[in-house]
Design a protein around this motif. Structure first.
Motif, PDB file in Angstrom:
ATOM      1  N   VAL A 196      14.209  16.444  30.918  1.00 24.77           N
ATOM      2  CA  VAL A 196      14.856  17.377  31.845  1.00 24.77           C
ATOM      3  C   VAL A 196      16.143  17.914  31.216  1.00 24.77           C
ATOM      4  N   ARG A 197      16.949  17.051  30.657  1.00 26.38           N
ATOM      5  CA  ARG A 197      18.226  17.476  30.067  1.00 26.38           C
ATOM      6  C   ARG A 197      17.993  18.380  28.854  1.00 26.38           C
ATOM      7  N   ARG A 198      16.966  18.078  28.062  1.00 30.58           N
ATOM      8  CA  ARG A 198      16.708  18.918  26.895  1.00 30.58           C
ATOM      9  C   ARG A 198      16.202  20.302  27.312  1.00 30.58           C
ATOM     10  N   LYS A 199      15.407  20.347  28.381  1.00 28.76           N
ATOM     11  CA  LYS A 199      15.001  21.650  28.903  1.00 28.76           C
ATOM     12  C   LYS A 199      16.219  22.443  29.384  1.00 28.76           C
ATOM     13  N   ASP A 205      10.457  23.954  22.320  1.00 26.37           N
ATOM     14  CA  ASP A 205       9.344  23.298  21.621  1.00 26.37           C
ATOM     15  C   ASP A 205       8.978  22.010  22.348  1.00 26.37           C
ATOM     16  N   PRO A 206       7.693  21.830  22.725  1.00 24.25           N
ATOM     17  CA  PRO A 206       7.312  20.642  23.508  1.00 24.25           C
ATOM     18  C   PRO A 206       7.665  19.320  22.840  1.00 24.25           C
ATOM     19  N   VAL A 207       7.473  19.231  21.528  1.00 26.61           N
ATOM     20  CA  VAL A 207       7.789  17.979  20.836  1.00 26.61           C
ATOM     21  C   VAL A 207       9.288  17.703  20.924  1.00 26.61           C
ATOM     22  N   ALA A 208      10.105  18.766  20.816  1.00 32.14           N
ATOM     23  CA  ALA A 208      11.559  18.602  20.928  1.00 32.14           C
ATOM     24  C   ALA A 208      11.952  18.241  22.353  1.00 32.14           C
ATOM     25  N   ILE A 209      11.295  18.861  23.338  1.00 34.98           N
ATOM     26  CA  ILE A 209      11.590  18.536  24.738  1.00 34.98           C
ATOM     27  C   ILE A 209      11.338  17.058  25.004  1.00 34.98           C
ATOM     28  N   MET A 210      10.296  16.528  24.404  1.00 31.37           N
ATOM     29  CA  MET A 210       9.949  15.116  24.603  1.00 31.37           C
ATOM     30  C   MET A 210      10.715  14.204  23.655  1.00 31.37           C
ATOM     31  N   GLY A 211      11.723  14.735  22.982  1.00 37.56           N
ATOM     32  CA  GLY A 211      12.617  13.923  22.165  1.00 37.56           C
ATOM     33  C   GLY A 211      11.986  13.338  20.926  1.00 37.56           C
ATOM     34  N   GLY A 212      10.854  13.929  20.484  1.00 34.92           N
ATOM     35  CA  GLY A 212      10.168  13.408  19.305  1.00 34.92           C
ATOM     36  C   GLY A 212       9.415  12.118  19.559  1.00 34.92           C
ATOM     37  N   LEU A 213       9.437  11.627  20.792  1.00 33.98           N
ATOM     38  CA  LEU A 213       8.761  10.372  21.111  1.00 33.98           C
ATOM     39  C   LEU A 213       7.258  10.562  21.301  1.00 33.98           C
ATOM     40  N   ALA A 221       2.927  18.974  24.865  1.00 39.23           N
ATOM     41  CA  ALA A 221       2.926  20.200  25.668  1.00 39.23           C
ATOM     42  C   ALA A 221       2.482  19.930  27.095  1.00 39.23           C
ATOM     43  N   GLU A 222       1.469  19.086  27.271  1.00 39.08           N
ATOM     44  CA  GLU A 222       0.982  18.762  28.616  1.00 39.08           C
ATOM     45  C   GLU A 222       2.063  18.067  29.439  1.00 39.08           C
ATOM     46  N   LEU A 223       2.803  17.180  28.785  1.00 38.34           N
ATOM     47  CA  LEU A 223       3.870  16.476  29.489  1.00 38.34           C
ATOM     48  C   LEU A 223       5.073  17.379  29.754  1.00 38.34           C
ATOM     49  N   ALA A 224       5.493  18.086  28.727  1.00 36.64           N
ATOM     50  CA  ALA A 224       6.704  18.914  28.852  1.00 36.64           C
ATOM     51  C   ALA A 224       6.559  19.941  29.969  1.00 36.64           C
TER      52      ALA A 224
END
Length: 434
Positions: A196-199, A205-213, A221-224
């Motif tokens: 949420v904070r990264r958005k 970028d979905p991978v960046a939104i998910m913190g690379g985890l 992408a599905e999660l983000a």
């Protein structure tokens, strides 16, 4: 007839570093104590270690273990033995020795197997001296005899035993990695609200939104897409809700099982108490009648939580048992096990602090503390996508624990029979001696 040979006759060296306290430092080389050497692990574990500086390491000790040596406990829990890894990342002081097998007399891996065998462990136990703190004196090493089959059988037994121990160790280390991954993801999603904070910070970028985890771009992408990009007035991600721990799971307290005694000649169950949750089933584990209400029977995969004494929680993987009082069996009709189990672990330090503050000999928490422990729950659609990431990690760890139980049972059944010659290995298969 299997030959028996004095323990000391099978050794080329014993590293004994005095019976007095080693000077320690704030950092440096880990100095292991006897609590680090356990028959349940292949190598010593670094738990509550102290350290020595370089000068002490080079001048105080009489010698250091080498890769392949055996670290043998003499005092406290005599007979516990582990293999020294390559490279050796620790040093040893009092109350234990490093022993080096003489390869001209014994296959080193066989000596490791023999020292861990029930027969030799029993003999060591019978040679303890001391009442408060048992110890097995180095001077009595020559009184201990080791069964010594022919060299070819030694090699087979030693390599077989080491292969099993290595697989158990690999599974254990894999579970440590899985646990670290699960902890990191859980914290990012439910404590820091990282996606949420990264958005909100502008990440696209979905991978960046998910913190690379979540390195898989499709899964990321599905999660983000399902994480909101703002917080509500309650301080939680939009669409998420806060719920007490006891509203996301049911906490079934165990029974006073002395009211259900095992009856001779009838099926019974091991009583799972705090001791069993912590250390597993032993010969001292009590038994209870199998005639219990179904919900109080524990099975592999159940999540247990001890709410008094030494608070802890884990998935049970040691077969059927009876749920004793002071333990919760935790379950949920709505939420996945990984979800409520991670929340229990998240609140465990708080629960342990509450229990420790009780002015009794056995601190505990109350059900009211479960109601006060809050969780944050995402919408069902997002939780389902989260489960596609978290549940495989959770289930793999359970699978590894179950596999380790099966490996240990196989080892404990076959090792004494292989050493006695009752069972032999021929042409790649096990044979029963005539």
């Amino acid at each position: 007839m299997i030959e028996r040979v004095r323990f000391t006759d099978l050794l080329s060296k014993i590293v004994d570093n005095r019976g007095r306290t080693c000077p320690t430092a704030d950092q440096g080389m880990p100095l292991i104590a006897t609590n680090c050497v356990k028959n349940s692990t292949l190598y010593p574990v670094l738990e509550k270690v102290r350290y020595v500086d370089r000068h002490t390491y080079e001048t105080w000790f009489r010698g250091h273990p080498e890769p392949g040596d055996l670290i043998f406990v003499c005092k406290g829990s005599p007979g516990q033995v582990c293999l020294a890894p390559d490279p050796v990342s620790f040093c040893i002081a009092q109350d234990m020795v490093a022993i080096r097998a003489d390869p001209k007399r014994v296959y080193p891996a066989y000596l490791f197997a023999a020292l861990r065998s029930p027969e030799v462990q029993f003999d060591i136990g019978n040679m303890h001296v001391g009442t408060l703190i048992p110890h097995f004196k180095k001077g009595d090493f020559d009184k201990l005899s080791i069964p010594l089959p022919p060299p070819a059988q030694q090699r087979i037994i030693g390599d077989w035993h080491l292969a099993i121990e290595s697989k158990i160790d690999l599974n254990r280390r894999m579970n440590e990695t899985l646990e670290a991954m699960a902890q990191a993801i859980f914290r990012d999603w439910f404590v820091d609200f990282g996606p949420v904070r990264r958005k909100m910070a502008g990440a696209t970028d979905p991978v960046a939104i998910m913190g690379g985890l979540i390195p898989d771009p499709t899964r990321a992408a599905e999660l983000a897409a399902l994480f909101p990009d703002a917080f509500g007035d309650d301080g939680f991600p939009v669409g998420w809700s806060e719920k007490p721990l006891d509203q996301i799971a049911d906490f079934l307290n165990g029974l006073a099982l002395q009211k259900f005694p095992a009856r001779p000649g009838e099926p019974s169950l091991p009583v799972i108490k705090i001791a069993e949750l912590r250390g597993g089933l032993t010969e001292k584990t009590n038994r209870a009648s199998h005639d219990l209400p179904e919900r109080y029977i524990i099975r592999d995969g159940d999540f247990l939580f001890s709410w008094s004494g030494s608070l802890m929680a884990k998935v049970w993987t040691e077969g059927e048992g009876a749920l004793n009082q002071h333990l919760f069996k935790v379950s949920s009709a709505k939420y996945p096990q990984w979800f409520y189990a991670r929340w229990v672990h998240h609140h465990m330090p708080e629960f342990q602090s509450i229990a420790a503050s009780k002015a009794t000999t056995m601190g505990h928490i109350q059900r009211g503390h479960l109601s006060s422990a809050m969780t944050v729950c995402p919408p069902d659609k997002l939780l389902n996508e989260m489960s596609k990431v978290m549940d495989p990690l959770w289930q793999r760890a359970i699978h590894n624990d179950l596999e380790n139980r099966n490996l240990a049972e196989t080892r404990d059944y076959l090792l004494p029979r292989l050493m006695s010659g009752e069972v032999r290995v021929g042409d790649g298969a096990l044979e029963i001696a005539a």
